[in-house]
Design an enzyme around this catalytic site. Structure first.
Site, PDB file in Angstrom:
ATOM      1  N   SER A 124       0.805  -0.903   0.037  1.00 54.27           N
ATOM      2  CA  SER A 124      -0.019   0.235  -0.100  1.00 54.27           C
ATOM      3  C   SER A 124       1.106   0.855  -0.141  1.00 54.27           C
ATOM      4  CB  SER A 124      -1.232  -0.210   1.074  1.00 54.27           C
ATOM      5  OG  SER A 124      -1.500   1.323   1.531  1.00 54.27           O
ATOM      6  N   TYR A 148      -1.700  -0.881  11.070  1.00 46.45           N
ATOM      7  CA  TYR A 148      -2.123  -1.601   9.399  1.00 46.45           C
ATOM      8  C   TYR A 148      -1.054  -1.656   8.432  1.00 46.45           C
ATOM      9  CZ  TYR A 148      -3.514  -1.239   4.880  1.00 46.45           C
ATOM     10  OH  TYR A 148      -4.175  -1.820   3.559  1.00 46.45           O
ATOM     11  N   LYS A 152       2.051  -3.776   7.059  1.00 48.60           N
ATOM     12  CA  LYS A 152       3.094  -4.110   4.940  1.00 48.60           C
ATOM     13  C   LYS A 152       4.189  -3.451   5.168  1.00 48.60           C
ATOM     14  CE  LYS A 152      -1.355  -3.921   3.502  1.00 48.60           C
ATOM     15  NZ  LYS A 152      -2.192  -5.324   2.803  1.00 48.60           N
TER      16      LYS A 152
HETATM   17  P1  NAD Z   1     -11.212  -6.743   0.873  1.00 50.71           P
HETATM   18  O1  NAD Z   1     -11.121  -6.189   2.555  1.00 50.71           O
HETATM   19  O2  NAD Z   1     -12.673  -6.847   0.444  1.00 50.71           O
HETATM   20  O3  NAD Z   1     -10.074  -7.918   0.830  1.00 50.71           O
HETATM   21  C1  NAD Z   1      -9.821  -8.879   1.470  1.00 50.71           C
HETATM   22  C2  NAD Z   1     -10.371  -9.828   1.423  1.00 50.71           C
HETATM   23  O4  NAD Z   1      -9.099 -11.091   2.881  1.00 50.71           O
HETATM   24  C3  NAD Z   1     -11.580 -10.457   2.227  1.00 50.71           C
HETATM   25  O5  NAD Z   1     -11.931 -10.946   1.587  1.00 50.71           O
HETATM   26  C4  NAD Z   1     -11.816 -10.961   3.587  1.00 50.71           C
HETATM   27  O6  NAD Z   1     -12.634 -11.806   4.071  1.00 50.71           O
HETATM   28  C5  NAD Z   1     -10.532 -11.783   3.223  1.00 50.71           C
HETATM   29  N1  NAD Z   1      -9.603 -11.975   4.261  1.00 50.71           N
HETATM   30  C6  NAD Z   1      -9.033 -11.520   5.863  1.00 50.71           C
HETATM   31  N2  NAD Z   1      -8.501 -12.884   7.017  1.00 50.71           N
HETATM   32  C7  NAD Z   1      -7.955 -12.986   5.974  1.00 50.71           C
HETATM   33  C8  NAD Z   1      -8.122 -15.068   6.669  1.00 50.71           C
HETATM   34  N3  NAD Z   1      -7.672 -14.929   7.910  1.00 50.71           N
HETATM   35  N4  NAD Z   1      -8.218 -15.966   6.088  1.00 50.71           N
HETATM   36  C9  NAD Z   1      -8.423 -15.956   4.557  1.00 50.71           C
HETATM   37  N5  NAD Z   1      -9.265 -14.761   4.037  1.00 50.71           N
HETATM   38  C10 NAD Z   1      -8.942 -13.715   4.632  1.00 50.71           C
HETATM   39  O7  NAD Z   1      -9.936  -5.968   0.844  1.00 50.71           O
HETATM   40  P2  NAD Z   1      -8.924  -5.409  -0.598  1.00 50.71           P
HETATM   41  O8  NAD Z   1      -9.943  -3.682  -0.436  1.00 50.71           O
HETATM   42  O9  NAD Z   1      -9.923  -5.832  -1.672  1.00 50.71           O
HETATM   43  O10 NAD Z   1      -7.750  -4.973   0.072  1.00 50.71           O
HETATM   44  C11 NAD Z   1      -7.378  -6.124  -0.853  1.00 50.71           C
HETATM   45  C12 NAD Z   1      -5.418  -5.734  -0.220  1.00 50.71           C
HETATM   46  O11 NAD Z   1      -5.043  -4.768  -0.844  1.00 50.71           O
HETATM   47  C13 NAD Z   1      -5.483  -6.148   1.533  1.00 50.71           C
HETATM   48  O12 NAD Z   1      -4.122  -6.827   1.725  1.00 50.71           O
HETATM   49  C14 NAD Z   1      -5.457  -4.236   1.175  1.00 50.71           C
HETATM   50  O13 NAD Z   1      -4.526  -4.174   2.544  1.00 50.71           O
HETATM   51  C15 NAD Z   1      -4.679  -3.685   0.034  1.00 50.71           C
HETATM   52  N6  NAD Z   1      -4.945  -2.595   0.254  1.00 50.71           N
HETATM   53  C16 NAD Z   1      -6.515  -1.848  -0.145  1.00 50.71           C
HETATM   54  C17 NAD Z   1      -6.336  -0.644  -0.701  1.00 50.71           C
HETATM   55  C18 NAD Z   1      -7.806  -0.454  -0.473  1.00 50.71           C
HETATM   56  O14 NAD Z   1      -7.860   1.133  -0.162  1.00 50.71           O
HETATM   57  N7  NAD Z   1      -8.571  -1.372  -0.986  1.00 50.71           N
HETATM   58  C19 NAD Z   1      -4.972   0.165  -0.684  1.00 50.71           C
HETATM   59  C20 NAD Z   1      -3.760  -0.485  -0.300  1.00 50.71           C
HETATM   60  C21 NAD Z   1      -3.535  -1.932  -0.326  1.00 50.71           C
HETATM   61  N1  UFG Z   2     -11.876  11.359   4.017  1.00 53.28           N
HETATM   62  C1  UFG Z   2     -12.947  12.515   3.739  1.00 53.28           C
HETATM   63  N2  UFG Z   2     -13.743  12.200   4.656  1.00 53.28           N
HETATM   64  C2  UFG Z   2     -14.491  10.858   5.340  1.00 53.28           C
HETATM   65  C3  UFG Z   2     -13.270   9.790   4.097  1.00 53.28           C
HETATM   66  C4  UFG Z   2     -11.894  10.179   3.356  1.00 53.28           C
HETATM   67  O1  UFG Z   2     -12.770  14.220   3.711  1.00 53.28           O
HETATM   68  O2  UFG Z   2     -15.242  10.299   5.782  1.00 53.28           O
HETATM   69  C5  UFG Z   2     -10.774  11.585   2.568  1.00 53.28           C
HETATM   70  C6  UFG Z   2      -9.636  11.752   3.520  1.00 53.28           C
HETATM   71  O3  UFG Z   2      -9.082  12.637   4.501  1.00 53.28           O
HETATM   72  C7  UFG Z   2      -8.634  11.632   2.656  1.00 53.28           C
HETATM   73  C8  UFG Z   2      -9.677  10.706   1.326  1.00 53.28           C
HETATM   74  O4  UFG Z   2     -11.317  11.167   1.319  1.00 53.28           O
HETATM   75  O5  UFG Z   2      -8.015  12.914   1.869  1.00 53.28           O
HETATM   76  C9  UFG Z   2      -9.104   9.534   0.647  1.00 53.28           C
HETATM   77  O6  UFG Z   2      -9.432   8.543   2.054  1.00 53.28           O
HETATM   78  P1  UFG Z   2      -9.686   7.221   2.276  1.00 53.28           P
HETATM   79  O7  UFG Z   2      -9.761   7.051   3.676  1.00 53.28           O
HETATM   80  O8  UFG Z   2     -10.739   7.098   1.362  1.00 53.28           O
HETATM   81  O9  UFG Z   2      -8.182   6.818   1.623  1.00 53.28           O
HETATM   82  P2  UFG Z   2      -6.441   6.889   1.766  1.00 53.28           P
HETATM   83  O10 UFG Z   2      -5.817   7.532   0.985  1.00 53.28           O
HETATM   84  O11 UFG Z   2      -7.106   7.936   3.923  1.00 53.28           O
HETATM   85  O12 UFG Z   2      -5.585   5.778   2.972  1.00 53.28           O
HETATM   86  C10 UFG Z   2      -6.707   4.404   1.898  1.00 53.28           C
HETATM   87  C11 UFG Z   2      -6.692   3.316   2.800  1.00 53.28           C
HETATM   88  C12 UFG Z   2      -5.395   2.579   2.556  1.00 53.28           C
HETATM   89  C13 UFG Z   2      -4.092   2.807   2.175  1.00 53.28           C
HETATM   90  C14 UFG Z   2      -4.261   4.044   1.539  1.00 53.28           C
HETATM   91  C15 UFG Z   2      -3.380   4.476   0.694  1.00 53.28           C
HETATM   92  O13 UFG Z   2      -7.803   3.542   3.492  1.00 53.28           O
HETATM   93  O14 UFG Z   2      -5.088   1.259   3.886  1.00 53.28           O
HETATM   94  O15 UFG Z   2      -5.060   4.698   0.995  1.00 53.28           O
HETATM   95  O16 UFG Z   2      -3.973   3.004  -0.441  1.00 53.28           O
HETATM   96  F1  UFG Z   2      -3.179   2.701   2.974  1.00 53.28           F
END
Ligand code: NAD
Ligand code: UFG
Length: 332
Positions: A124, A148, A152
């Site tokens: 991330s 979190y 990572k």
């Molecule tokens: P998500 O929660 O939709 O998907 C994660 C999946 O993993 C879920 O289906 C959950 O049920 C499964 N899971 C969690 N723990 C488990 C376990 N112990 N055993 C088996 N399954 C398990 O999240 P996502 O948005 O699809 O994110 C996927 C990956 O990308 C995550 O590792 C997250 O940290 C990373 N990531 C997401 C974002 C974002 O903004 N969505 C940004 C950066 C990184």
């Molecule tokens: N925001 C608001 N109001 C809300 C929610 C979010 O103003 O109710 C703003 C936040 O301040 C930020 C932007 O919207 O400026 C995006 O916020 P998110 O929470 O959607 O995303 P972040 O950039 O904070 O973080 C996300 C994931 C993290 C990941 C990161 C980089 O939540 O796990 O992107 O990939 F690490």
């Protein structure tokens, strides 16, 4: 040979499974539905027109993970599974360390036992902490500002160590920026269990009346409109980035980080305005306090992925906003 997709029923995982199947890859999916629903598994098959093996299991259960490797010829792992809510990780750090680290440990142990040496990891942009300047490239210093993010960083380190110890091992460390949007079919999209934490799912909740209004976290940042800037990327572009990374881990060795972003920064107000315009809907919002730990600006230099993976995000902000809403319309 098959690709094991952990967390394949989740938001990014489900979109990636569709693209893998479309590209003719054989997949095996593991998920415990902690943050997803069984329907996602059916929908992946329906959209792709292909079947695959699904295991309802916890990645922290070493025996269950070993069985998957016993029963299938796993060539590579795409490792999405994990917990991802930043604020919750601050309240419940052990829960995050246990799931994200133990789970990855079990996967890596099973890979070692079965001679599987290719992994693509969902890292991330959070590994850059609060970046000193933007745009951010892969050489920027790394730091964790919450548990979190620390999981990572630790997993990236684990993978670097594994690659150092075994020169045949390859790991793509994919540092996602902010995935939003949904599959163009409207059948799958972001559908988290419980109360959402990220901007787009909150916007959706406001538009569907589940939440009264959106609070914009601060408008006094040193940005053109005062609200925070992020690099929003369409989830299908992100999914396609994993296909490019799969080609790369098949060719290159070592642990290599890649930013997966668009390189464009948009503010919170840009997102609100674009969503309202393309979907012809109002998003009631108020300006609130800053959220602790938010960087004013975070967007990527995506050039390394373009150069080395031959991948580039192609879908723009309007499409991201349209597809996010289209998913809601299909799932009322
Ligand atoms: P998500 O929660 O939709 O998907 C994660 C999946 O993993 C879920 O289906 C959950 O049920 C499964 N899971 C969690 N723990 C488990 C376990 N112990 N055993 C088996 N399954 C398990 O999240 P996502 O948005 O699809 O994110 C996927 C990956 O990308 C995550 O590792 C997250 O940290 C990373 N990531 C997401 C974002 C974002 O903004 N969505 C940004 C950066 C990184
Ligand atoms: N925001 C608001 N109001 C809300 C929610 C979010 O103003 O109710 C703003 C936040 O301040 C930020 C932007 O919207 O400026 C995006 O916020 P998110 O929470 O959607 O995303 P972040 O950039 O904070 O973080 C996300 C994931 C993290 C990941 C990161 C980089 O939540 O796990 O992107 O990939 F690490």
């Amino acid at each position: 040979m098959a690709i094991l997709v952990t967390g394949g029923a989740g938001y990014i995982g489900s979109h990636t499974c569709i693209e893998l199947l479309k590209a003719g890859e054989e997949i095996v999916v593991l998920d415990n539905f902690y943050n997803s629903k069984p329907a996602a598994v059916e929908l992946i098959s329906e959209i792709s027109g292909k079947d695959f093996k699904f295991y309802h299991a916890d990645m922290c259960d070493q025996e269950a993970v070993d069985d998957i490797f016993e029963e299938n010829d796993i060539e590579a792992v795409i490792h999405f599974a994990g917990y991802k809510a930043v604020a919750e990780s601050v309240r419940e750090p052990l829960m995050y360390y246990r799931n994200n680290l133990t789970g990855t440990f079990c996967i890596l142990e099973a890979m070692k036992k079965h001679g599987c040496k290719k992994i693509i990891f969902s890292s991330s942009a959070t590994v850059y902490g609060i970046p000193e300047k933007v745009p951010v490239d892969e050489t920027f210093p790394l730091s964790a500002i919450n548990p979190y993010g620390n999981t990572k960083l630790i997993i990236e380190d684990m993978l670097r160590d594994v690659c150092n110890a075994d020169k045949d091992f390859s790991a793509a460390l994919l540092r996602y920026f902010n995935p939003i949007g949904a599959h163009e079919s409207g059948k799958i999209g972001e559908d988290p269990n419980g109360i959402p934490n990220n901007l787009m799912p909150i916007i959706i909740n406001v538009c569907t009346g589940k939440q009264e209004k959106l609070t914009v976290f601060g408008n006094d940042y040193p940005t053109p409109d005062g609200t925070c800037i992020r690099d929003y990327i369409h989830v299908v572009d992100l999914a396609l980035g994993h296909l490019a990374a799969l080609r790369s881990v098949r060719e290159k060795k070592g642990a290599i980080p890649y930013n997966l972003g668009t390189g464009n920064g948009y503010s919170v107000l840009d997102i609100i305005n674009t969503f309202e315009r393309v979907n012809n809907i109002k998003i009631p919002y108020v300006i609130g306090d800053r959220r602790p730990g938010d960087a004013a600006e975070c967007y990527s230099v995506p050039d390394k992925a373009a150069r080395e993976l031959g991948w580039k995000a192609e879908r723009g902000l309007e499409q991201m906003c349209r597809d996010a809403w289209n998913f809601v319309q299909h799932n009322k």
